[in-house]
Design a protein around this motif. Structure first.
Motif, PDB file in Angstrom:
ATOM      1  N   VAL A 140       0.850  -1.195   0.000  1.00 11.03           N
ATOM      2  CA  VAL A 140       0.000   0.000   0.000  1.00 11.03           C
ATOM      3  C   VAL A 140       0.881   1.240   0.000  1.00 11.03           C
ATOM      4  N   GLN A 141       1.928   1.241   0.838  1.00 15.27           N
ATOM      5  CA  GLN A 141       2.847   2.387   0.850  1.00 15.27           C
ATOM      6  C   GLN A 141       3.467   2.610  -0.518  1.00 15.27           C
ATOM      7  N   ASN A 142       3.921   1.537  -1.157  1.00 19.44           N
ATOM      8  CA  ASN A 142       4.507   1.670  -2.483  1.00 19.44           C
ATOM      9  C   ASN A 142       3.495   2.235  -3.477  1.00 19.44           C
ATOM     10  N   LEU A 143       2.277   1.707  -3.423  1.00 14.80           N
ATOM     11  CA  LEU A 143       1.240   2.132  -4.364  1.00 14.80           C
ATOM     12  C   LEU A 143       0.896   3.606  -4.192  1.00 14.80           C
ATOM     13  N   LEU A 144       0.835   4.095  -2.953  1.00 15.44           N
ATOM     14  CA  LEU A 144       0.487   5.499  -2.725  1.00 15.44           C
ATOM     15  C   LEU A 144       1.477   6.429  -3.411  1.00 15.44           C
ATOM     16  N   VAL A 145       2.761   6.082  -3.363  1.00 12.57           N
ATOM     17  CA  VAL A 145       3.764   6.895  -4.063  1.00 12.57           C
ATOM     18  C   VAL A 145       3.629   6.726  -5.573  1.00 12.57           C
ATOM     19  N   GLY A 146       3.467   5.474  -6.015  1.00 16.48           N
ATOM     20  CA  GLY A 146       3.367   5.226  -7.450  1.00 16.48           C
ATOM     21  C   GLY A 146       2.198   5.950  -8.090  1.00 16.48           C
ATOM     22  N   ARG A 147       1.037   5.938  -7.438  1.00 13.83           N
ATOM     23  CA  ARG A 147      -0.117   6.617  -8.045  1.00 13.83           C
ATOM     24  C   ARG A 147       0.058   8.133  -8.001  1.00 13.83           C
ATOM     25  N   MET A 148       0.758   8.648  -6.975  1.00 14.48           N
ATOM     26  CA  MET A 148       1.066  10.078  -6.945  1.00 14.48           C
ATOM     27  C   MET A 148       1.971  10.442  -8.119  1.00 14.48           C
ATOM     28  N   TYR A 149       3.027   9.638  -8.343  1.00 11.84           N
ATOM     29  CA  TYR A 149       3.929   9.904  -9.465  1.00 11.84           C
ATOM     30  C   TYR A 149       3.169   9.859 -10.794  1.00 11.84           C
ATOM     31  N   GLN A 150       2.280   8.877 -10.953  1.00 14.90           N
ATOM     32  CA  GLN A 150       1.500   8.805 -12.185  1.00 14.90           C
ATOM     33  C   GLN A 150       0.671  10.069 -12.383  1.00 14.90           C
ATOM     34  N   ALA A 151       0.039  10.552 -11.312  1.00 18.16           N
ATOM     35  CA  ALA A 151      -0.772  11.765 -11.412  1.00 18.16           C
ATOM     36  C   ALA A 151       0.085  12.988 -11.733  1.00 18.16           C
ATOM     37  N   GLN A 152       1.367  12.934 -11.361  1.00 16.81           N
ATOM     38  CA  GLN A 152       2.287  14.030 -11.663  1.00 16.81           C
ATOM     39  C   GLN A 152       2.847  13.937 -13.075  1.00 16.81           C
ATOM     40  N   GLY A 153       2.491  12.873 -13.796  1.00 17.90           N
ATOM     41  CA  GLY A 153       2.891  12.737 -15.190  1.00 17.90           C
ATOM     42  C   GLY A 153       3.989  11.748 -15.466  1.00 17.90           C
ATOM     43  N   VAL A 154       4.501  11.064 -14.445  1.00 20.76           N
ATOM     44  CA  VAL A 154       5.570  10.082 -14.665  1.00 20.76           C
ATOM     45  C   VAL A 154       5.008   8.894 -15.444  1.00 20.76           C
ATOM     46  N   ASP A 155       5.677   8.550 -16.557  1.00 24.57           N
ATOM     47  CA  ASP A 155       5.192   7.443 -17.380  1.00 24.57           C
ATOM     48  C   ASP A 155       6.364   6.715 -18.031  1.00 24.57           C
ATOM     49  N   THR A 180       9.233   1.066  -9.629  1.00 23.73           N
ATOM     50  CA  THR A 180       9.312  -0.116 -10.489  1.00 23.73           C
ATOM     51  C   THR A 180       8.025  -0.933 -10.487  1.00 23.73           C
ATOM     52  N   LYS A 181       7.273  -0.896  -9.388  1.00 23.89           N
ATOM     53  CA  LYS A 181       6.057  -1.707  -9.295  1.00 23.89           C
ATOM     54  C   LYS A 181       4.801  -0.964  -9.736  1.00 23.89           C
ATOM     55  N   PHE A 182       4.778   0.360  -9.520  1.00 18.25           N
ATOM     56  CA  PHE A 182       3.518   1.068  -9.720  1.00 18.25           C
ATOM     57  C   PHE A 182       3.620   2.246 -10.690  1.00 18.25           C
ATOM     58  N   THR A 183       4.695   2.310 -11.476  1.00 17.72           N
ATOM     59  CA  THR A 183       4.752   3.186 -12.641  1.00 17.72           C
ATOM     60  C   THR A 183       5.390   2.371 -13.761  1.00 17.72           C
ATOM     61  N   THR A 184       5.471   2.968 -14.934  1.00 19.95           N
ATOM     62  CA  THR A 184       6.122   2.308 -16.070  1.00 19.95           C
ATOM     63  C   THR A 184       7.461   2.954 -16.404  1.00 19.95           C
ATOM     64  N   ALA A 185       7.973   3.796 -15.484  1.00 18.96           N
ATOM     65  CA  ALA A 185       9.236   4.500 -15.712  1.00 18.96           C
ATOM     66  C   ALA A 185      10.427   3.587 -15.423  1.00 18.96           C
ATOM     67  N   LEU A 186      11.593   3.992 -15.912  1.00 16.57           N
ATOM     68  CA  LEU A 186      12.859   3.319 -15.617  1.00 16.57           C
ATOM     69  C   LEU A 186      13.502   4.004 -14.422  1.00 16.57           C
ATOM     70  N   PHE A 187      14.015   3.226 -13.488  1.00 18.17           N
ATOM     71  CA  PHE A 187      14.502   3.772 -12.216  1.00 18.17           C
ATOM     72  C   PHE A 187      16.008   3.626 -12.093  1.00 18.17           C
ATOM     73  N   LEU A 188      16.691   4.711 -11.691  1.00 14.04           N
ATOM     74  CA  LEU A 188      18.123   4.698 -11.422  1.00 14.04           C
ATOM     75  C   LEU A 188      18.333   4.982  -9.938  1.00 14.04           C
ATOM     76  N   SER A 189      18.870   4.029  -9.206  1.00 17.98           N
ATOM     77  CA  SER A 189      19.031   4.181  -7.759  1.00 17.98           C
ATOM     78  C   SER A 189      20.432   4.681  -7.438  1.00 17.98           C
ATOM     79  N   ALA A 190      20.675   5.964  -7.678  1.00 11.93           N
ATOM     80  CA  ALA A 190      22.007   6.531  -7.460  1.00 11.93           C
ATOM     81  C   ALA A 190      22.342   6.638  -5.976  1.00 11.93           C
TER      82      ALA A 190
END
Length: 469
Positions: A140-155, A180-190
């Motif tokens: 649920v915690q992961n999803l809350l961030v992922g759906r926020m990012y999606q609403a902000q336009g991350v795709d 990685t789980k709740f958007t379709t973006a590529l993630f770089l963990s610097a």
């Protein structure tokens, strides 16, 4: 007979997850009345109360207040429950090492304990605290961030560069899972500058075409300076179009412009807030006019710092949160974060029934009282950014000492690019006007505050050094 137990994803009910916390939350909640939302909150709250009553921690603190499980019938009873904070959790760990007694791990038979994710807090305000997540609360915690990012336009066109820390700390792992789980973006963990040096980070941004930056704004500002020093031109060599960070009251224009924002091609900036225990509590999306509280997942109160009574909308106070989804492992009911916020009047302008928070205003547990005036070290960053002075780097640190008169004295070390030509007294006068009390100002060379703030090593830079005897 096999004693095999369900693994993480076998334990998780993904259909329920997506049904109760839809990724298209705008479509779900825009048509929902406040009464319908309250009914959902109440049902979820009571599930969490049932879980909390199974833990020695809650039975102890509620019992000390004369509260039995039968006394808690709805969210209306929430104000009668005692608040607690990190000190109470750490006392629990001291008495019951290594995990404390605030989770269901203590009294639950081993065969009924779900798979558990263990991280810790960053230790910014003291010894790191164990954080425990079951599959349900973690996702649920992961999803809350992922759906926020999606609403902000991350795709799928985005490459997200994260400067959140890793190791035992929750932040970097949590955000990686969310993207990685709740958007379709590529993630770089610097990670932090201590994990991947700043020079290499900006090279990676250039090589991979990073479009979105996430993390704490202090270090992202430092990275923009590093990029410029390496000859990388934002907007040409670096294609950042979005910054999702923790801004508080600071002016975002300087950091957006440092990453190439122009009127023709603006770099979008979004503020959001959460803590390690709770996950994402609130965030900005287009049309929200402030940070919307994810009220299907959290119930938030703003309480007076000294009296712990509710404050009026617009007044600042401690943010106290009740998580409405943490009913599997580590329940959170009336946790005082000691982060200072104000509630904005009304709900979001985009038609959602969620209340909204102001930006982060500071921490009450490092608030300094000078001649009767409450001063929050974090506030100096917002004031300095608001000046729009190109000679300021944006970096500062406050040093608290005992004054000769027997009180307390606060000095603010401010990084300035032309120290020899600048007048510290002008900044002292400006702070006195804004804050209503005089503080000392020392102007220092760029980078001079770094050993104190540890801006390249920590997720959250240190802004107050207490040198009182």
């Amino acid at each position: 007979m096999s004693d095999r137990r369900p693994t993480y994803y076998e334990y998780l009910d993904t259909k329920r997850l997506l049904a109760e916390y839809p990724l298209d939350f705008v479509g779900r909640y825009r048509v929902m009345s406040g009464e319908e939302l309250r009914a959902i909150q109440n049902e979820r709250f009571l599930r969490c109360v049932d879980t909390a009553w199974r833990t020695p921690f809650y039975r102890r603190i509620w019992g000390a207040a004369g509260i039995e499980r039968r006394d808690i019938r709805s969210l209306d009873d929430l104000p009668s429950l005692p608040t607690y904070d990190k000190n109470d959790l750490m006392a629990s760990v001291e008495r019951h090492p290594p995990f404390g007694d605030y989770s269901t791990l203590v009294d639950t038979p081993p065969e009924h304990i779900p798979p558990v994710v263990l991280h810790t807090t960053s230790g910014t305000t003291g010894r790191p605290q164990p954080l425990l997540f079951g599959p349900w609360s973690r996702e649920v915690q992961n999803l809350l961030v992922g759906r926020m990012y999606q609403a902000q336009g991350v795709d799928h066109t985005d490459i997200v560069h994260s400067v959140y820390g890793h190791g035992l700390v929750n932040g970097g792992h949590y955000l990686r899972e969310a993207v990685t789980k709740f958007t379709t973006a590529l993630f770089l963990s610097a990670g932090t500058g201590n994990e991947t040096r700043s020079e290499r980070q900006v090279e990676v941004m250039h090589e991979f075409g990073v479009t979105t930056l996430i993390g704490f704004s202090d270090y992202l500002r430092k990275l923009a300076q590093t990029a410029s020093e390496k000859g990388l031109v934002a907007g040409r060599d670096l294609a950042v179009r979005r910054i999702i960070a923790h801004f508080g009251a600071e002016d975002r224009r300087p950091i957006a412009e440092a990453w190439g924002s122009t009127p023709e091609a603006p770099v979008e900036t979004y503020d959001w807030y959460g803590v390690g225990d709770t996950g994402c509590i609130a965030g900005e999306i287009p049309g929200s006019d402030g940070m919307m509280i994810w009220e299907d997942a959290h119930h938030v109160e703003i309480l007076d710092i000294e009296t712990a009574l509710p404050v009026a909308a617009g007044d600042r106070g401690d943010l106290v949160v009740t998580c409405l989804f943490k009913d599997d492992c580590y329940p959170i009911i009336r946790f005082n974060t000691h982060d200072v916020f104000a509630m904005r009047p009304g709900t979001a302008s985009n038609g959602l029934p969620f209340r909204r928070l102001s930006g982060f205003l500071g921490r009450s547990d490092n608030m300094v009282k000078l001649k009767g005036i409450n001063v929050f070290p974090h506030a100096f960053g917002g004031i300095l950014d608001g000046l729009g002075d190109p000679d300021l780097t944006g970096e500062f640190v406050c040093v608290l000492t005992n004054s000769s008169s027997g009180g307390e004295s606060l000095e603010v070390q401010v990084e300035h690019r032309t120290v020899a030509l600048a007048d510290a007294s002008a900044y002292e006068a400006m702070f006195a006007q804004r804050l209503g009390v005089r503080v000392g100002v020392t102007l220092v060379e760029p980078g001079a505050t770094s050993p104190l703030t540890e801006v390249e090593r920590r997720q959250k830079p240190v802004r107050l050094i207490d040198r009182r005897g």
